[in-house]
Structures are given as structure tokens and as C-alpha cells.
Design a protein around this motif. Structure first.
Motif, short mmCIF file in Angstrom:
data_model
loop_
_atom_site.label_atom_id
_atom_site.label_comp_id
_atom_site.label_asym_id
_atom_site.label_seq_id
_atom_site.Cartn_x
_atom_site.Cartn_y
_atom_site.Cartn_z
N ALA A 6 -5.74 12.61 0.64
CA ALA A 6 -6.99 12.12 0.04
C ALA A 6 -7.34 12.78 -1.27
O ALA A 6 -7.97 12.16 -2.13
CB ALA A 6 -8.13 12.28 1.05
N SER A 7 -6.98 14.04 -1.47
CA SER A 7 -7.31 14.72 -2.71
C SER A 7 -6.09 14.98 -3.58
O SER A 7 -6.10 15.85 -4.45
CB SER A 7 -8.03 16.05 -2.41
N ALA A 8 -5.02 14.23 -3.35
CA ALA A 8 -3.80 14.39 -4.15
C ALA A 8 -4.05 14.02 -5.60
O ALA A 8 -4.93 13.21 -5.93
CB ALA A 8 -2.68 13.51 -3.58
N HIS A 9 -3.26 14.59 -6.49
CA HIS A 9 -3.41 14.35 -7.92
C HIS A 9 -3.27 12.86 -8.24
O HIS A 9 -4.03 12.31 -9.04
CB HIS A 9 -2.36 15.16 -8.68
N ILE A 10 -2.31 12.20 -7.62
CA ILE A 10 -2.12 10.77 -7.84
C ILE A 10 -3.38 9.99 -7.47
O ILE A 10 -3.75 9.02 -8.15
CB ILE A 10 -0.92 10.26 -7.02
N GLN A 11 -4.06 10.43 -6.44
CA GLN A 11 -5.22 9.71 -5.94
C GLN A 11 -6.46 9.94 -6.79
O GLN A 11 -7.24 9.01 -7.02
CB GLN A 11 -5.49 10.13 -4.48
N ILE A 12 -6.67 11.18 -7.28
CA ILE A 12 -7.96 11.48 -7.92
C ILE A 12 -7.87 11.84 -9.39
O ILE A 12 -8.89 11.88 -10.07
CB ILE A 12 -8.68 12.63 -7.17
N ASN A 13 -6.67 12.08 -9.92
CA ASN A 13 -6.58 12.61 -11.28
C ASN A 13 -5.63 11.86 -12.20
O ASN A 13 -5.26 12.39 -13.25
CB ASN A 13 -6.15 14.08 -11.25
N GLU A 14 -5.22 10.64 -11.85
CA GLU A 14 -4.27 9.95 -12.72
C GLU A 14 -4.79 8.59 -13.16
O GLU A 14 -4.03 7.63 -13.35
CB GLU A 14 -2.89 9.87 -12.04
N LEU B 148 5.21 6.50 0.77
CA LEU B 148 4.48 7.74 1.06
C LEU B 148 4.59 8.63 -0.16
O LEU B 148 5.70 8.90 -0.64
CB LEU B 148 5.07 8.44 2.28
N CYS B 149 3.45 9.09 -0.67
CA CYS B 149 3.44 10.01 -1.81
C CYS B 149 2.97 11.38 -1.33
O CYS B 149 1.88 11.52 -0.77
CB CYS B 149 2.52 9.51 -2.92
N LEU B 150 3.78 12.40 -1.57
CA LEU B 150 3.45 13.78 -1.23
C LEU B 150 3.25 14.57 -2.51
O LEU B 150 3.71 14.16 -3.59
CB LEU B 150 4.57 14.40 -0.38
N GLU B 151 2.60 15.71 -2.40
CA GLU B 151 2.37 16.58 -3.57
C GLU B 151 2.68 18.03 -3.21
O GLU B 151 2.22 18.53 -2.19
CB GLU B 151 0.93 16.48 -4.04
N ASN B 152 3.47 18.69 -4.07
CA ASN B 152 3.90 20.05 -3.79
C ASN B 152 4.20 20.79 -5.10
O ASN B 152 5.09 20.37 -5.83
CB ASN B 152 5.18 20.01 -2.93
N SER C 114 0.84 -1.20 0.00
CA SER C 114 0.00 0.00 0.00
C SER C 114 0.87 1.24 0.00
O SER C 114 2.06 1.20 0.34
CB SER C 114 -0.94 0.01 1.22
N PHE C 115 0.25 2.34 -0.40
CA PHE C 115 0.95 3.62 -0.33
C PHE C 115 0.03 4.63 0.35
O PHE C 115 -1.19 4.61 0.19
CB PHE C 115 1.37 4.11 -1.72
N ILE C 116 0.63 5.51 1.11
CA ILE C 116 -0.10 6.54 1.84
C ILE C 116 -0.06 7.82 1.03
O ILE C 116 0.99 8.22 0.51
CB ILE C 116 0.51 6.75 3.24
N VAL C 117 -1.23 8.47 0.91
CA VAL C 117 -1.35 9.63 0.03
C VAL C 117 -2.43 10.54 0.59
O VAL C 117 -3.39 10.07 1.22
CB VAL C 117 -1.69 9.17 -1.41
N HIS D 254 8.04 9.40 -2.19
CA HIS D 254 8.02 10.02 -3.52
C HIS D 254 7.31 11.36 -3.44
O HIS D 254 6.26 11.49 -2.81
CB HIS D 254 7.29 9.13 -4.53
N LEU D 255 7.87 12.35 -4.09
CA LEU D 255 7.28 13.68 -4.14
C LEU D 255 6.77 13.97 -5.55
O LEU D 255 7.57 14.03 -6.50
CB LEU D 255 8.30 14.75 -3.74
N ASP D 256 5.45 14.11 -5.68
CA ASP D 256 4.87 14.60 -6.93
C ASP D 256 5.04 16.12 -6.91
O ASP D 256 4.21 16.85 -6.40
CB ASP D 256 3.39 14.21 -7.01
N GLY D 257 6.13 16.57 -7.49
CA GLY D 257 6.44 18.00 -7.50
C GLY D 257 6.14 18.62 -8.85
O GLY D 257 6.95 19.37 -9.38
#
Length: 370
Positions: free
Chosen positions: A90-98, A143-147, A85-88, A177-180
């Protein structure tokens, strides 16, 4: 009478910063790029660009990819095994838009965590890791972060908070991982080197095709081992390229000439938000940290009328979603465009509200008797 649309010869496109077109200088750089074959690792422009990016972000290696989504995908495939599993957020791009690649392609189970302004709290992350480690859960590996955080309105997670979350994740055996995608917007907004945001992360993706104005492309950055593995996965998902130096040349030009000007986009976003708020639209000006503005709309709002009226005046927006309209500033939107667009949005918004009220009143009126 001459219409407004006839008076304006250009479109003000506020749908996204992805609509930016390359400048003449960028096209010139692309046309002059020295080319080879990237599959064989002998495209000199790609090699030079990847080395420059790795140095800029303070990491060992980098790899050019077609898109930010591909970059996020190959990084996740490189860092986490199928069935984990990966932690993200809830409204991150990876989660809702990919398009659901974590489950459909990577075999990963998302564990979404509600953040505040797009930021996961340290306590929330620790709880999520503990829950994911239960015997009946898919073990957490990433862990996926978005910035900056797209759905939160371009909000920034400061480098110190990124580092704190990364340290918690690493202490529990997770990679980070950072979705930058818009990391340079964050760096410019805070006046910090971009490498400050990436020091504790294992991999990073950033886009060339948003505020940096390139026609396509993104870059993934990380350790030499992570990028070697990501290169294999890039090939698996069909991302191998040949004379990719034309993309890298655009990227090299963007990093030398298009970064600092992002501050203008931020100023224009703040101007847009302020003018819309002053025109009585539901806008949180204080939440505008970079180049994204959200304006709230009523649930019974006449969306179609609103958009068609704006298009008639030369302004293009995305359809409202979740009760709000997203407006994004970029290189091809000037301060004078913002003044005109904000006036027209306010005017059209008021018209759409009146039409909605009129339609509601008409439908509620008793049937006339003749």
C-alpha cells in the motif's frame, strides 16, 4: 559573533541519496567512455555495461533507462496488459510516489495490500490474488515488490521472502516485478550477493542515481524476451538514447567502486537514529536497516521554523510528511557530519516545540484589558 552557518562552508543535505554528485574518478570515466549510438545498439560502453549487469543479477538481459520510475513503467508495460490489475504494497513507491503512471499510462488498476515494515505477507498476497480474480474485478497479472522499501524506512525484504512471494504469484499466473531502486543497499546490509534477491523475479529495476552516486540513470533486468519488449516501450515513452555510454560509464564505475561503501551509509544512519533517539526524538533505531531514518513530529509542530533554523546551520531536510521527517545518509555525509547534524536537529526540534507551545499558550490566553 560568527554564526554557525558561517563556520560551516558546506551543506549537509539529508533530503535524499539522489543529491549525491559524481566523484572526480566517475567524471573521468565518463569523459573517456567509448561512444556509439544506443538506438542502433552500437554504443560499446552501453553494451558492455548491460551485459555486466545481467551477469551480476543472474538474468538474461539488461537495458539502461533514464530513471527508476521509467524502469518500473516499461517493465509493467512489458509484463501486464492494459485493463488488468497489479498487486502492490500500500505504501510502495510505485503506488504513492510515481505520479500515477499505472492508471494514467499503463492502464492498470492497483490492488494495494497493507504490509508489515513494507513486506507483504504470504497469506495477504494469496487473499489479494483471490479477490482480484473475482468476476467484477480487473484480473491480476502482476505483483510489484519493493526492496528496500522507501516509505517503511529502507526496510529489507530478505531473499527467501521475495522468492516465496514470487512463487505464490507465479503459481497463480502473475508475473513479478521488483522495484529494487536501492537493492544494493539491501545486498550490502545482509552481506548477500545481489542476485540472491532477484532469482525468482521476472524483471528488476535498480537506480544508479541514489547511493551509487551516478548523476542519472537506472537499469532494468530480466529475460531476453522481457527486455526486448521493455526496449520497445522505452522508445514509446520517449526514453530512447543516443550516446548513452556516458551514463553507462558512470554506472560501470559505480558498480566496481561504490557498492561496498554503502555499509558506511548504513552505519551513519544508525548513528543518526541513535543520537536523535537519545535526544528524546521519536525514532525507532531497530527499524533502521539501511540508510533511511524517520523521526516523528507532533501534529502541531512548527515545520517552517524548524526547517529555516536548520538551513541557517547548513542542514537541509525534506518537509515533514505524515507526521515524520525522512533523513537519508549517503556518500557526501560523513560520520562527523552526522554528529553535528544530529545535535542541530535535536536543538532545533526542541526550539520549534517550545515556540509551538508558546504560540498555543498565547492564543489561549484571555484578552488583556487596558
Amino acid at each position: 559573533m560568527t554564526s554557525v552557518s558561517a563556520n560551516r562552508r558546506r551543506i549537509i543535505d539529508l533530503r535524499s541519496d539522489t543529491v549525491t554528485r559524481p566523484t572526480a574518478e566517475m567524471i573521468e570515466a565518463m569523459s573517456r567512455a567509448e561512444l556509439g549510438d544506443d538506438f542502433f545498439r552500437d554504443d560499446p560502453t552501453v553494451l558492455a555495461f548491460e551485459e555486466e549487469v545481467a551477469d551480476l543479477l543472474g538474468m538474461e538481459a539488461a537495458m539502461l533507462v533514464i530513471s527508476g520510475t521509467m524502469g518500473n513503467l516499461v517493465c509493467a508495460l512489458s509484463l501486464s496488459p492494459r485493463g488488468s490489475s497489479f498487486i502492490v504494497e500500500a505504501s510502495a513507491h510505485i503506488q504513492i510516489n510515481e505520479s500515477g503512471w499505472p492508471s494514467s499510462i499503463a492502464g492498470l488498476t492497483p490492488k494495494p495490500v497493507e504490509g508489515v515494515a513494507g513486506r507483504i505477507g504470504a497469506d495477504a498476497l494469496q487473499r489479494a490474488i483471490a479477490e482480484a480474480k473475482l468476476r467484477l474485478s480487473a484480473p491480476p497479472r502482476l505483483l510489484c515488490l519493493e526492496n528496500t522499501h522507501n516509505a517503511a524506512g529502507g526496510r529489507i525484504t530478505e531473499p527467501g521472502h521475495v522468492a516465496a512471494l514470487a512463487d505464490i504469484a507465479h503459481a497463480s499466473g502473475l508475473k513479478v516485478h521488483l522495484d529494487g531502486a536501492r537493492i544494493f543497499n539491501a545486498a550490502v546490509a545482509l552481506g548477500r550477493p545481489v542476485g540472491d534477491f532477484t532469482q525468482r523475479t521476472d524483471t528488476v529495476t535498480f537506480c544508479l542515481s541514489k547511493g551509487l552516486g551516478c548523476p542519472l540513470g537506472a537499469v532494468v533486468v530480466g529475460s531476453a524476451g522481457a527486455i526486448q519488449e521493455a526496449r520497445r516501450w522505452r522508445q514509446v515513452v520517449g526514453g530512447g538514447m543516443r550516446q548513452a555510454g556516458i551514463i553507462a560509464a558512470a554506472g560501470r564505475f559505480a558498480l566496481s567502486s561504490m557498492v561496498e561503501r554503502l555499509a558506511m551509509d548504513h552505519d551513519n544512519a544508525k548513528l543518526l537514529a541513535t543520537r536523535l533517539r537519545d535526544a528524546s526524538l521519536e525514532v525507532d533505531v531497530e527499524a533502521v536497516e539501511t540508510n533511511i531514518v524517520f523521526a516523528g513530529v507532533p501534529s502541531d509542530f512548527d515545520y517552517d521554523s524548524f526547517q529555516s533554523e536548520l538551513r541557517a546551520s547548513g542542514i537541509v531536510t525534506m518537509p515533514p510528511k505524515a507526521g515524520r521527517i525522512r533523513l537519508v545518509t549517503h556518500r557526501e555525509v560523513s560520520a562527523s557530519d552526522i554528529v553535528f547534524a544530529s545535535d542541530m536537529i535535536a536543538k532545533t526540534f526542541d526550539l520549534a516545540k517550545r515556540q509551538t507551545r508558546s504560540a498555543q499558550a498565547h492564543s489561549a490566553a484571555p484578552n488583556a484589558v487596558y
